[in-house]
Design a protein around this motif. Structure first.
Motif, PDB file in Angstrom:
ATOM      1  N   LEU A 156      -1.159  -4.645   2.381  1.00  0.00           N
ATOM      2  CA  LEU A 156      -1.087  -4.130   3.746  1.00  0.00           C
ATOM      3  C   LEU A 156      -2.096  -4.818   4.650  1.00  0.00           C
ATOM      4  CD1 LEU A 156      -0.658  -0.288   3.089  1.00  0.00           C
ATOM      5  CD2 LEU A 156       1.080  -1.890   3.922  1.00  0.00           C
ATOM      6  N   ASP A 157      -3.266  -5.137   4.101  1.00  0.00           N
ATOM      7  CA  ASP A 157      -4.318  -5.763   4.892  1.00  0.00           C
ATOM      8  C   ASP A 157      -3.924  -7.184   5.321  1.00  0.00           C
ATOM      9  OD1 ASP A 157      -6.938  -5.556   6.041  1.00  0.00           O
ATOM     10  OD2 ASP A 157      -7.622  -6.979   4.514  1.00  0.00           O
ATOM     11  N   SER A 158      -3.044  -7.793   4.535  1.00  0.00           N
ATOM     12  CA  SER A 158      -2.624  -9.162   4.845  1.00  0.00           C
ATOM     13  C   SER A 158      -1.486  -9.211   5.870  1.00  0.00           C
ATOM     14  CB  SER A 158      -2.175  -9.864   3.564  1.00  0.00           C
ATOM     15  OG  SER A 158      -1.007  -9.245   3.041  1.00  0.00           O
ATOM     16  N   ILE A 159      -0.913  -8.070   6.201  1.00  0.00           N
ATOM     17  CA  ILE A 159       0.196  -8.013   7.154  1.00  0.00           C
ATOM     18  C   ILE A 159      -0.346  -7.723   8.551  1.00  0.00           C
ATOM     19  CG2 ILE A 159       2.342  -6.828   7.770  1.00  0.00           C
ATOM     20  CD1 ILE A 159       2.688  -6.140   4.822  1.00  0.00           C
ATOM     21  N   PRO A 160       0.042  -8.491   9.535  1.00  0.00           N
ATOM     22  CA  PRO A 160      -0.403  -8.213  10.915  1.00  0.00           C
ATOM     23  C   PRO A 160      -0.012  -6.801  11.338  1.00  0.00           C
ATOM     24  CG  PRO A 160       0.623 -10.365  10.770  1.00  0.00           C
ATOM     25  CD  PRO A 160       0.882  -9.701   9.472  1.00  0.00           C
ATOM     26  N   SER A 161      -0.845  -6.190  12.175  1.00  0.00           N
ATOM     27  CA  SER A 161      -0.603  -4.813  12.600  1.00  0.00           C
ATOM     28  C   SER A 161       0.744  -4.668  13.293  1.00  0.00           C
ATOM     29  CB  SER A 161      -1.717  -4.359  13.546  1.00  0.00           C
ATOM     30  OG  SER A 161      -2.964  -4.426  12.896  1.00  0.00           O
ATOM     31  N   SER A 162       1.159  -5.690  14.051  1.00  0.00           N
ATOM     32  CA  SER A 162       2.412  -5.601  14.799  1.00  0.00           C
ATOM     33  C   SER A 162       3.630  -5.556  13.894  1.00  0.00           C
ATOM     34  CB  SER A 162       2.530  -6.794  15.762  1.00  0.00           C
ATOM     35  OG  SER A 162       2.497  -8.014  15.008  1.00  0.00           O
ATOM     36  N   MET A 163       3.456  -5.968  12.628  1.00  0.00           N
ATOM     37  CA  MET A 163       4.589  -6.030  11.715  1.00  0.00           C
ATOM     38  C   MET A 163       4.649  -4.836  10.762  1.00  0.00           C
ATOM     39  SD  MET A 163       4.544 -10.104  10.741  1.00  0.00           S
ATOM     40  CE  MET A 163       6.000  -9.886   9.705  1.00  0.00           C
ATOM     41  N   LEU A 164       3.646  -3.960  10.849  1.00  0.00           N
ATOM     42  CA  LEU A 164       3.621  -2.786   9.975  1.00  0.00           C
ATOM     43  C   LEU A 164       4.609  -1.740  10.449  1.00  0.00           C
ATOM     44  CD1 LEU A 164      -0.229  -2.373   9.426  1.00  0.00           C
ATOM     45  CD2 LEU A 164       1.459  -3.170   7.758  1.00  0.00           C
ATOM     46  N   ALA A 166       6.145   1.861  11.538  1.00  0.00           N
ATOM     47  CA  ALA A 166       5.549   2.933  12.343  1.00  0.00           C
ATOM     48  C   ALA A 166       4.922   3.987  11.445  1.00  0.00           C
ATOM     49  CB  ALA A 166       6.617   3.552  13.244  1.00  0.00           C
ATOM     50  N   GLY A 167       3.740   4.448  11.811  1.00  0.00           N
ATOM     51  CA  GLY A 167       3.063   5.491  11.050  1.00  0.00           C
ATOM     52  C   GLY A 167       2.218   4.975   9.900  1.00  0.00           C
ATOM     53  N   VAL A 168       2.258   3.690   9.620  1.00  0.00           N
ATOM     54  CA  VAL A 168       1.463   3.124   8.540  1.00  0.00           C
ATOM     55  C   VAL A 168       0.149   2.606   9.105  1.00  0.00           C
ATOM     56  CG1 VAL A 168       1.313   1.346   6.770  1.00  0.00           C
ATOM     57  CG2 VAL A 168       3.500   2.495   7.212  1.00  0.00           C
ATOM     58  N   ASP A 169      -0.948   3.236   8.668  1.00  0.00           N
ATOM     59  CA  ASP A 169      -2.274   2.874   9.153  1.00  0.00           C
ATOM     60  C   ASP A 169      -3.117   2.421   7.963  1.00  0.00           C
ATOM     61  OD1 ASP A 169      -4.754   2.578  10.243  1.00  0.00           O
ATOM     62  OD2 ASP A 169      -4.843   4.573  11.172  1.00  0.00           O
ATOM     63  N   PRO A 170      -3.300   1.130   7.762  1.00  0.00           N
ATOM     64  CA  PRO A 170      -4.060   0.631   6.613  1.00  0.00           C
ATOM     65  C   PRO A 170      -5.480   1.168   6.557  1.00  0.00           C
ATOM     66  CG  PRO A 170      -2.846  -1.146   7.638  1.00  0.00           C
ATOM     67  CD  PRO A 170      -2.735   0.027   8.557  1.00  0.00           C
ATOM     68  N   VAL A 171      -6.098   1.347   7.719  1.00  0.00           N
ATOM     69  CA  VAL A 171      -7.469   1.868   7.735  1.00  0.00           C
ATOM     70  C   VAL A 171      -7.516   3.289   7.204  1.00  0.00           C
ATOM     71  CG1 VAL A 171      -9.435   2.466   9.198  1.00  0.00           C
ATOM     72  CG2 VAL A 171      -8.131   0.364   9.636  1.00  0.00           C
ATOM     73  N   GLN A 172      -6.579   4.121   7.661  1.00  0.00           N
ATOM     74  CA  GLN A 172      -6.524   5.502   7.190  1.00  0.00           C
ATOM     75  C   GLN A 172      -6.188   5.554   5.698  1.00  0.00           C
ATOM     76  OE1 GLN A 172      -7.362   8.252   8.695  1.00  0.00           O
ATOM     77  NE2 GLN A 172      -6.747   9.610   7.020  1.00  0.00           N
ATOM     78  N   MET A 173      -5.272   4.695   5.270  1.00  0.00           N
ATOM     79  CA  MET A 173      -4.901   4.663   3.857  1.00  0.00           C
ATOM     80  C   MET A 173      -6.071   4.212   2.987  1.00  0.00           C
ATOM     81  SD  MET A 173      -1.027   3.105   4.099  1.00  0.00           S
ATOM     82  CE  MET A 173      -0.805   3.163   2.328  1.00  0.00           C
ATOM     83  N   ALA A 174      -6.848   3.236   3.484  1.00  0.00           N
ATOM     84  CA  ALA A 174      -8.025   2.778   2.739  1.00  0.00           C
ATOM     85  C   ALA A 174      -9.055   3.888   2.628  1.00  0.00           C
ATOM     86  CB  ALA A 174      -8.630   1.554   3.426  1.00  0.00           C
ATOM     87  N   TYR A 175      -9.215   4.632   3.712  1.00  0.00           N
ATOM     88  CA  TYR A 175     -10.155   5.761   3.706  1.00  0.00           C
ATOM     89  C   TYR A 175      -9.738   6.806   2.670  1.00  0.00           C
ATOM     90  CZ  TYR A 175     -12.409  10.090   5.201  1.00  0.00           C
ATOM     91  OH  TYR A 175     -13.106  11.259   5.221  1.00  0.00           O
TER      92      TYR A 175
END
Length: 471
Positions: A156-164, A166-175
């Protein structure tokens, strides 16, 4: 970068969570757990509801059945409740006690083999072994789970934010993953615990088998000692009866007085009492042995080994060699060293923190304490081994002293018999020497038993030990 930022923010809090995973490997005791069982009866013969079954003068008899009541009681007056074929029936299965069979001949080696393969203790050791294997598998599964979570976050970290989506937040998931313990630090610890559990499952099992063997040896030796004491008591009784017969004969021809006869009779009474006491102790020792091996408590067993066989055939390992054996094998030390490994991982995880910060200092202190614990464990085991060696030498010397004392007492008895025949010594003097011989024989039997047990204790202390550790 996002994950690294999150890790730096949460590191202090996560250290508390990670530290709880550290293994307290210096524990040397073991906990016994038990489960209560409820007896359930089926196929009820008599069922009552809100009423009582009252019996006067007769018996209520059930055959292969249970009496069930609901909200009431069963009352009998001058009568008994009797069941046949099964005294206690649990879900249709009768509790059967071991049956007495023909006389068994049993060596110590055979007794140990039975104890290690059958019976409650062997079953418990087997269950603990399976539990340890499950623990190791559990750590392996946790390592796999953490790895899968980290791989997903990396993706997920390797994917640009614009391509994620909807509703997928890598920062929140990492937390959330960090809070759940999916960290590289925890992964290392779980890998270490997995390897430690797998590497010491058999050591734990062997430690329990050693304890089973130790218990078997102890009870076997107790029976041998009780047999020796009983035989010595019977021999003493024969001696006292012979002395009484001689005294009575001399009294009949006027060579001795009534007092001499009374003294001899008293000695016989004491000897008879000693025989009864020794026989009681022997019966109890045999029943305890039969219970331990799962036999009927009244089972006749012939013990084919002797204590002298074990003490004469055993060589004593030098203290220095024994210490080195223990330091290489004892499972407690393996656990202490593993604790150091865990705390080193925890300290390495906070090496970026200021050296005067509470987080870093606590991690460093925990590591130093684990090292001290391990160092103390090494010293304590060396003390224990050397002390066992010294005690063993004491027991060996005690056996030799007991033999010499018996030789002295036996020679004294022989000389006293000669002087008594010549009328130079009294009956009282003769009885005293006979008591000395009796006590000297008992003393030698006890010394041999103590020495044999000390030998086995010294031997077990050089291996993995007799106590399992938590994995």
């Amino acid at each position: 970068m996002k994950k690294k930022y999150i890790c730096m923010i949460l590191a202090a809090g996560l250290m508390v969570s990670s530290a709880t995973l550290a293994f307290a490997a210096t524990t040397t005791g073991s906990a016994a757990t038990g489960a209560s069982k409820t007896t359930v009866t089926t196929s009820a013969a008599v069922t009552t509801t809100n009423g009582a079954v009252s019996n006067a003068g007769t018996a209520v008899t059930t055959t292969k059945a249970a009496v069930t009541t609901s909200g009431t009681s069963i009352t009998t007056t001058a009568g008994a409740v009797t069941t046949t074929d099964a005294a206690i029936n649990t879900s249709g299965t009768a509790i059967v006690t071991p049956q007495k069979t023909d006389t068994k001949k049993l060596s110590l080696e055979e007794a140990i083999k039975i104890m290690k393969t059958t019976g409650s203790s062997a079953e418990t050791a087997g269950l603990h072994r399976q539990s340890d294997m499950a623990v190791g598998n559990g750590y392996s599964e946790k390592v796999s789970t953490i790895k899968k979570t980290q791989d997903k976050l990396d993706l997920l970290d390797s994917i640009p934010s614009s391509m994620l989506p909807a509703g997928v937040d890598p920062v929140q998931m990492a937390y959330e993953a960090q809070v759940a313990g999916a960290t590289s630090n925890n992964k290392k610890i779980m890998q270490a615990r997995r390897d430690f559990a797998r590497g010491n499952t058999e050591n734990n099992y062997q430690a329990e088998l050693n304890q089973i063997e130790s218990d078997t040896i102890s009870i076997y030796y107790k029976v041998l000692l009780a047999q020796d004491n009983f035989q010595i008591a019977k021999e003493n009784l024969v001696t006292q009866q012979k002395t009484l017969k001689n005294v009575e004969a001399k009294k009949a021809v006027g060579l001795l007085s009534k007092k001499d006869v009374l003294q001899a009779e008293s000695a016989v009474a004491d000897a008879e009492s000693a025989v009864r006491s020794a026989e009681t102790q022997l019966k109890y020792a045999k029943m305890s042995f039969n219970y331990l091996l799962g036999y009927n408590v009244q089972q006749d067993v012939v013990f084919t080994d002797t204590i002298e066989h074990f003490t004469s055939a055993s060589a004593i390992v030098p203290a220095d060699t024994a210490v080195q054996n223990a330091l290489n094998n004892r499972i407690e030390l393996k656990g202490a060293n593993f604790a150091i490994q865990v705390y080193e991982i925890l300290l390495d995880d906070v090496k970026a923190y200021p050296k005067n910060s509470s987080t870093y200092l606590n991690a460093k202190i925990n590591l130093e304490e684990s090292k001290k614990t391990a160092k103390d464990a090494y010293s304590k085991i060396e003390i224990d081994i050397r002390n066992k060696y010294d005690l063993l030498q004491d027991k060996k010397a005690a056996v030799q002293a007991a033999k010499e004392l018996l030789d002295y007492a036996t020679e004294g008895e022989r000389l006293m018999e000669l002087t008594n025949e010549e009328g130079i010594s009294t009956v009282e003097d003769l009885l005293k020497t006979q008591v000395s011989v009796y006590k000297a024989k008992l003393n030698l039997a006890n010394a041999n038993s103590d020495y044999a047990l000390a030998l086995k204790s010294y031997e077990f202390a050089q291996g993995v030990g007799t106590t399992r550790i938590p994995l």
